[in-house]
Scaffold this motif. Sequence first.
Motif, PDB file in Angstrom:
ATOM      1  N   VAL A 121       0.663  -1.664   0.111  1.00  9.91           N
ATOM      2  CA  VAL A 121       0.172  -0.332   0.130  1.00  9.91           C
ATOM      3  C   VAL A 121       1.448   0.855  -0.058  1.00  9.91           C
ATOM      4  O   VAL A 121       0.780   1.708  -0.598  1.00  9.91           O
ATOM      5  CB  VAL A 121      -1.074   0.321   1.481  1.00  9.91           C
ATOM      6  CG1 VAL A 121      -1.888   1.179   1.391  1.00  9.91           C
ATOM      7  CG2 VAL A 121      -2.207  -0.974   1.541  1.00  9.91           C
ATOM      8  N   VAL A 125       1.413   4.182  -3.096  1.00  3.66           N
ATOM      9  CA  VAL A 125       0.964   5.451  -2.610  1.00  3.66           C
ATOM     10  C   VAL A 125       2.352   6.522  -3.433  1.00  3.66           C
ATOM     11  O   VAL A 125       2.426   7.516  -3.599  1.00  3.66           O
ATOM     12  CB  VAL A 125       1.364   5.760  -1.034  1.00  3.66           C
ATOM     13  CG1 VAL A 125       1.368   7.504  -0.759  1.00  3.66           C
ATOM     14  CG2 VAL A 125       0.230   5.503  -0.747  1.00  3.66           C
ATOM     15  N   ARG A 168      -6.999   9.140  -2.763  1.00  3.83           N
ATOM     16  CA  ARG A 168      -7.214   7.797  -1.656  1.00  3.83           C
ATOM     17  C   ARG A 168      -8.059   7.072  -3.326  1.00  3.83           C
ATOM     18  O   ARG A 168      -8.200   5.814  -2.515  1.00  3.83           O
ATOM     19  CB  ARG A 168      -8.521   7.973  -0.513  1.00  3.83           C
ATOM     20  CG  ARG A 168      -7.273   8.410   0.985  1.00  3.83           C
ATOM     21  CD  ARG A 168      -8.252   8.545   2.200  1.00  3.83           C
ATOM     22  NE  ARG A 168      -9.422   9.516   1.381  1.00  3.83           N
ATOM     23  CZ  ARG A 168      -9.122  10.611   2.822  1.00  3.83           C
ATOM     24  NH1 ARG A 168      -8.382   9.922   4.199  1.00  3.83           N
ATOM     25  NH2 ARG A 168     -10.504  11.551   2.864  1.00  3.83           N
ATOM     26  N   LEU A 171      -6.006   5.333  -4.839  1.00  6.30           N
ATOM     27  CA  LEU A 171      -5.095   4.393  -3.971  1.00  6.30           C
ATOM     28  C   LEU A 171      -5.876   2.398  -3.558  1.00  6.30           C
ATOM     29  O   LEU A 171      -5.486   2.315  -3.942  1.00  6.30           O
ATOM     30  CB  LEU A 171      -4.790   4.620  -2.704  1.00  6.30           C
ATOM     31  CG  LEU A 171      -3.057   4.223  -2.367  1.00  6.30           C
ATOM     32  CD1 LEU A 171      -3.106   3.735  -2.684  1.00  6.30           C
ATOM     33  CD2 LEU A 171      -3.398   5.192  -1.008  1.00  6.30           C
ATOM     34  N   LYS A 172      -7.260   3.582  -3.426  1.00  6.12           N
ATOM     35  CA  LYS A 172      -8.272   2.101  -3.823  1.00  6.12           C
ATOM     36  C   LYS A 172      -8.196   1.157  -4.431  1.00  6.12           C
ATOM     37  O   LYS A 172      -7.980   0.440  -4.588  1.00  6.12           O
ATOM     38  CB  LYS A 172      -8.929   2.349  -3.153  1.00  6.12           C
ATOM     39  CG  LYS A 172     -10.126   1.565  -1.828  1.00  6.12           C
ATOM     40  CD  LYS A 172     -11.737   1.920  -1.433  1.00  6.12           C
ATOM     41  CE  LYS A 172     -12.329   1.359  -0.345  1.00  6.12           C
ATOM     42  NZ  LYS A 172     -12.249   0.054  -1.103  1.00  6.12           N
ATOM     43  N   ASP A 176      -7.289  -2.785  -4.683  1.00  8.79           N
ATOM     44  CA  ASP A 176      -8.637  -3.331  -5.941  1.00  8.79           C
ATOM     45  C   ASP A 176      -7.848  -4.385  -6.875  1.00  8.79           C
ATOM     46  O   ASP A 176      -8.215  -5.108  -6.486  1.00  8.79           O
ATOM     47  CB  ASP A 176     -10.231  -3.120  -5.917  1.00  8.79           C
ATOM     48  CG  ASP A 176     -10.196  -2.641  -4.588  1.00  8.79           C
ATOM     49  OD1 ASP A 176      -9.592  -2.903  -2.951  1.00  8.79           O
ATOM     50  OD2 ASP A 176     -11.171  -1.763  -4.389  1.00  8.79           O
TER      51      ASP A 176
ATOM     52  N   MET B   1      -9.940  -4.462  -0.332  1.00  5.76           N
ATOM     53  CA  MET B   1      -9.945  -3.409   0.420  1.00  5.76           C
ATOM     54  C   MET B   1     -10.245  -2.447   0.888  1.00  5.76           C
ATOM     55  O   MET B   1     -10.657  -1.465   0.254  1.00  5.76           O
ATOM     56  CB  MET B   1      -8.111  -2.949   0.158  1.00  5.76           C
ATOM     57  CG  MET B   1      -7.426  -2.064   1.378  1.00  5.76           C
ATOM     58  SD  MET B   1      -5.397  -1.484   1.261  1.00  5.76           S
ATOM     59  CE  MET B   1      -5.043  -1.824   3.194  1.00  5.76           C
ATOM     60  N   LEU B   6      -7.096   0.577   4.566  1.00  8.35           N
ATOM     61  CA  LEU B   6      -6.099   1.816   3.920  1.00  8.35           C
ATOM     62  C   LEU B   6      -5.809   2.890   4.808  1.00  8.35           C
ATOM     63  O   LEU B   6      -4.566   3.240   5.075  1.00  8.35           O
ATOM     64  CB  LEU B   6      -6.383   2.170   3.103  1.00  8.35           C
ATOM     65  CG  LEU B   6      -6.164   2.903   1.294  1.00  8.35           C
ATOM     66  CD1 LEU B   6      -5.740   2.021   0.979  1.00  8.35           C
ATOM     67  CD2 LEU B   6      -6.841   3.612   0.277  1.00  8.35           C
ATOM     68  N   THR B   9      -3.500   1.539   7.017  1.00 10.71           N
ATOM     69  CA  THR B   9      -2.326   1.325   7.311  1.00 10.71           C
ATOM     70  C   THR B   9      -1.062   2.784   6.804  1.00 10.71           C
ATOM     71  O   THR B   9       0.016   2.563   7.463  1.00 10.71           O
ATOM     72  CB  THR B   9      -2.350   0.393   5.524  1.00 10.71           C
ATOM     73  OG1 THR B   9      -3.401  -0.778   6.086  1.00 10.71           O
ATOM     74  CG2 THR B   9      -1.226  -0.312   5.226  1.00 10.71           C
ATOM     75  N   LEU B  10      -1.968   3.959   6.642  1.00 11.77           N
ATOM     76  CA  LEU B  10      -1.055   4.765   5.927  1.00 11.77           C
ATOM     77  C   LEU B  10      -0.853   5.458   7.075  1.00 11.77           C
ATOM     78  O   LEU B  10       0.045   6.370   7.203  1.00 11.77           O
ATOM     79  CB  LEU B  10      -2.119   5.746   5.121  1.00 11.77           C
ATOM     80  CG  LEU B  10      -2.153   5.203   3.866  1.00 11.77           C
ATOM     81  CD1 LEU B  10      -2.964   5.931   2.500  1.00 11.77           C
ATOM     82  CD2 LEU B  10      -0.765   5.039   3.110  1.00 11.77           C
TER      83      LEU B  10
END
Lengths: 190, 116
Positions: A121, A125, A168, A171-172, A176, B1, B6, B9-10
Amino acid sequence: MAEEQDLENVRRVLGGDLAAFEDIVRRWQGPLINLAFRFCRDRPRAEEMAQDAFVQIYRNLEKFRADSAFSTWIFAVSLNLYRSVMRRKPPPAESIDCVAELPGGQMPHLQLEQNERDEMVRRSVASLPARYRDVVIVFYFREKDLRETAAILGLSEGTAKARLHRGRELLKRKMDAGSSGVAAVREVYL
Amino acid sequence: MNSDDLEQTLLSEKQIEASSTFTRNVMLRVRDESPYPRAIPFPWIPFAATALILMLVTVLHFPAASYAGAMNAAACAIGQWIVAHSAIGPGNALLSGLAALLGTLFLVKVSISVSG
């Protein structure tokens, strides 16, 4: 109190007392290295970037006007530097291949534990488009303080909020897509 | 997720520490950049050592110095005795001042003769 100490150190440095800059380095080295690490995900490189940031801070110290917090100012100076470093040499792009290449050569579903997922993750980013990456990194680095995030980035709060939302989302979506990729890999292996 | 995962985690990124040489490396680079010459610190340790040696040499090789100290104390005692037994008045005050001046001159002479 700490802010006053910073301002006192700045005054002393500008008066020619270099030992005061050492106090500034000791106080801020942790945050600046950690911020750099969130961009590059590489410890030695993060230290190099933070060193460059301190030199930049020293060069620009006389431009510091106490109209913002010293922390905001040094993060803004460092962030500008980190951005340009990342533009010159971006981190490797994250893809589903990274999941398939986990250490040990074992099947991904056996290896993909919490820590590895978290690391993926964070790497994702760092590989977001710069305008979203910066706001997501700084927002979580400064423990979700939107106002300070906007000040550090030189944006309005509204713009910072919009970019954060979009970052976000991206990122999601990326994660996924990664999960479905992992599922596909699992099916192949099983 | 989901979004909560999220966020978690961040927010939960592990903090890394600076290496032991980090501050030194930064300061080396900053000193190269500095427009100010590096301040020369006062040599307190050599200064203290020299003062100590000088004191020891004085005490060991010039015992007469302690003799001068004893003379000084005796003169003070005599002066106090004179003041204690004198009556208050302008004539006596003038006389006391004159005696003090003579006493001081005498002590200076003794000190000079003792220390050579």
